[in-house]
Design a protein around this motif. Structure first.
Motif, short mmCIF file in Angstrom:
data_model
loop_
_atom_site.label_atom_id
_atom_site.label_comp_id
_atom_site.label_asym_id
_atom_site.label_seq_id
_atom_site.Cartn_x
_atom_site.Cartn_y
_atom_site.Cartn_z
N TYR A 73 0.84 -1.20 0.00
CA TYR A 73 0.00 0.00 0.00
C TYR A 73 0.87 1.25 0.00
CZ TYR A 73 -3.53 3.36 1.62
OH TYR A 73 -4.36 4.45 1.74
N PHE A 74 1.86 1.28 0.89
CA PHE A 74 2.69 2.47 1.01
C PHE A 74 3.63 2.63 -0.19
CE2 PHE A 74 1.85 1.25 5.51
CZ PHE A 74 1.03 2.33 5.81
N THR A 75 4.06 1.51 -0.78
CA THR A 75 4.99 1.59 -1.90
C THR A 75 4.36 2.31 -3.09
OG1 THR A 75 6.11 -0.44 -1.21
CG2 THR A 75 6.37 0.23 -3.49
N THR A 76 3.17 1.87 -3.49
CA THR A 76 2.53 2.51 -4.65
C THR A 76 1.98 3.89 -4.31
OG1 THR A 76 0.50 1.32 -4.11
CG2 THR A 76 1.95 0.33 -5.76
N GLY A 107 -9.01 -1.23 -5.58
CA GLY A 107 -8.03 -2.07 -4.91
C GLY A 107 -8.66 -2.95 -3.84
N LEU A 108 -9.63 -2.40 -3.11
CA LEU A 108 -10.33 -3.20 -2.11
C LEU A 108 -11.05 -4.38 -2.76
CD1 LEU A 108 -11.79 -0.35 0.10
CD2 LEU A 108 -10.26 -2.14 0.90
N ARG A 124 -3.83 -4.44 -2.70
CA ARG A 124 -3.36 -3.43 -1.76
C ARG A 124 -2.52 -2.36 -2.46
NH1 ARG A 124 -5.04 -2.11 2.93
NH2 ARG A 124 -2.98 -2.01 3.91
N ALA A 125 -1.78 -2.79 -3.50
CA ALA A 125 -0.97 -1.82 -4.25
C ALA A 125 -1.85 -0.84 -5.01
CB ALA A 125 -0.04 -2.57 -5.21
N VAL A 126 -2.91 -1.34 -5.65
CA VAL A 126 -3.84 -0.46 -6.36
C VAL A 126 -4.51 0.49 -5.37
CG1 VAL A 126 -5.97 -0.39 -7.71
CG2 VAL A 126 -4.25 -2.14 -8.18
N GLN A 127 -4.88 -0.04 -4.24
CA GLN A 127 -5.50 0.78 -3.20
C GLN A 127 -4.54 1.87 -2.72
OE1 GLN A 127 -6.71 -1.57 0.14
NE2 GLN A 127 -7.41 0.19 1.31
#
Length: 482
Positions: A73-76, A107-108, A124-127
């Motif tokens: 999540y934080f990366t994207t 993302g969810l 989670r990345a899309v989110q």
């Protein structure tokens, strides 16, 4: 005044005055309700998803990648933040906010329908990309639409909007997880997206849309490339930390090679030297958020697997923190505390360090679980003092045409610290046997799993030390005197 211009008595033609009242006054009410509803949605997702995460990771056979579910999540979001800052400075915050909310909900859905852990992490990345767009756009809205005197109050309102989700979110998520399954936690939240879209966007269009006069007309392609580099580099570092093989040194080195120049190019000069003023504000945000989130991410897993709590009770043990976080943010928003803001931030970081250091005490069976809830409430009080104040100081120290870029820098520091410290904590956790704690019966039946207290201790104690470093950084927030 020119001699040719008539002199108008002040009583008959007073100078224009800004709108009166607070953030819920007639001039701001609709906008405030709208953007607070956006924060409420993000808060509800964070508290609900965190409660369901241990069960989701176990069912997808992904306990070993547990930290990835958070750090993806934080990366994207790093890329989303820089893109949003550029977008909002040039075209206004409306479009990045709309696209961000849509990506957040998408993302969810991806995570909620995942059949394997890697698909769950992809969701989670899309989110995270959507969340990065949203949070920076909200800062630009606050800068453009609210007078400086009201900004501490709206930041306090953002914090207060976490209170109800902190109390209701874990209970609702735990109940749904236990009776319907963890997937419904993820699939149910997107239904709430319509509320902020309907309420917030028209108000933002009226009061904060459009570019700032005098700003550049095109995107800064260099910053976009650096944003892509920081996201890819952070992802490679996280992968290397989780893999724990000699071959993982290669992606680790590649990640560092991408990450370091990108960070230096996107954050204010002198950030990692704790230079006084804006650089230290940005650095403190990362230190505080990174240490706290990296530690908090492992709290539900520790309570479920080591103390046998149900997912509902594990999440609910953190509910009091939402109240105290809002309380700390309210304290920093008061006009009479403004002269003592830096001192309050130092105290806040000390409270965060004490709370994180106290958390692993519950690994001792004789220590009541409720002591962690109290300790975490103290840490959240400290975070309320610090996070709201960093936002206020950033807006105060930023020129109007630089609010988007500087807000992105603040959020990049926040998210990058989360990624790096989660990677470090996840690597230490895995190295000391953390991947074995998620036995199937441990998560679903309420019994404690395999005991690995060292795997959790090695996450919490270093994060407490990082928080103490933040207490020192908090002494350097005032700009250097000429």
């Amino acid at each position: 005044m020119s001699a040719l211009e008539p002199r108008v008595p002040p009583r008959t033609a007073p100078l224009p005055t800004p709108p009166q009242g607070g953030v819920m006054g007639p001039a701001y009410r609709t906008l405030s309700i709208g953007i607070i509803s956006v924060v409420f949605l993000i808060a509800f997702e964070a508290t609900a998803v965190g409660t369901a995460m241990p069960v989701a990771a176990r069912e997808l056979d992904g306990i070993g990648l547990y930290a990835f579910a958070f750090s993806a999540y934080f990366t994207t979001s790093l890329f989303g933040m820089v893109l949003s800052g550029q977008w909002a400075d040039r075209q206004g915050p409306l479009r990045p906010l709309t696209v961000g909310i849509a990506a957040f909900a998408s993302g969810l859905v991806v995570s909620g329908t995942a059949g394997a852990m890697w698909v769950f992490v992809l969701g989670r990345a899309v989110q995270g990309f959507g969340g990065g767009l949203v949070i920076v756009a909200l800062y630009v809205v606050v800068s453009r639409a609210y007078e400086e005197r009201l900004r501490p109050a709206i930041m306090a309102a953002f914090a207060a909007s976490w209170v109800v989700p902190s109390i209701v979110g874990p209970l609702a998520s735990g109940t749904v997880t236990e009776h319907l399954g963890w997937r419904w936690v993820f699939l149910g939240i997107p239904a709430l997206v319509a509320v902020p879209l309907v309420v917030a966007l028209p108000a933002i269009r009226r009061s904060a849309s459009g570019p700032v006069g005098g700003g550049p007309a095109v995107f800064d392609r260099r910053r976009i490339r650096l944003a892509l580099g920081i996201s890819v580099g952070a992802g490679l570092l996280q992968y290397a930390a989780q893999d724990l093989r000699w071959l993982s040194l290669l992606p680790g080195i590649a990640g560092a090679a991408l990450l370091v120049p990108a960070v230096l190019g996107l954050l204010p000069r002198g950030t990692y030297l704790a230079r006084r003023g804006l650089p230290s504000v940005v650095l403190l945000r990362g230190v505080a958020a990174g240490a706290f989130i990296a530690a908090e991410s492992f709290v539900p897993l520790m309570l479920v697997t080591q103390r046998g709590l149900s997912p509902t009770m594990a999440g609910f043990s953190l509910a009091l923190g939402g109240v105290t976080w809002a309380g700390g943010s309210w304290v920093q928003s008061q006009g009479r505390t403004a002269p003592y803001r830096q001192r309050l931030m130092v105290i806040g970081m000390v409270l965060v360090a004490l709370a994180i250091a106290a958390a692993p005490a519950v690994l001792v069976e004789s220590v009541p679980v409720w002591t962690l809830a109290l300790a975490w409430a103290v840490g959240c009080l400290g975070m309320g003092l610090v996070i709201g104040s960093t936002s206020v100081l950033l807006l105060k120290l930023s020129a109007p045409q630089e609010v988007g870029a500087n807000s992105a820098a603040l959020q990049i520091s926040d998210a990058l610290a989360n990624v790096v410290l989660l990677a470090a904590g996840g690597a230490a956790f895995a190295a000391l046997g953390g991947g074995a704690v998620g036995a199937a019966h441990a998560v679903t039946a309420g019994g404690a799993g395999a005991s690995h207290p060292a795997a959790f201790t090695v996450v919490f104690l270093p994060m407490a030390c990082v928080a103490l470093v933040g207490a020192w950084v908090a002494t350097r927030l005032e700009p250097a005197k000429d």
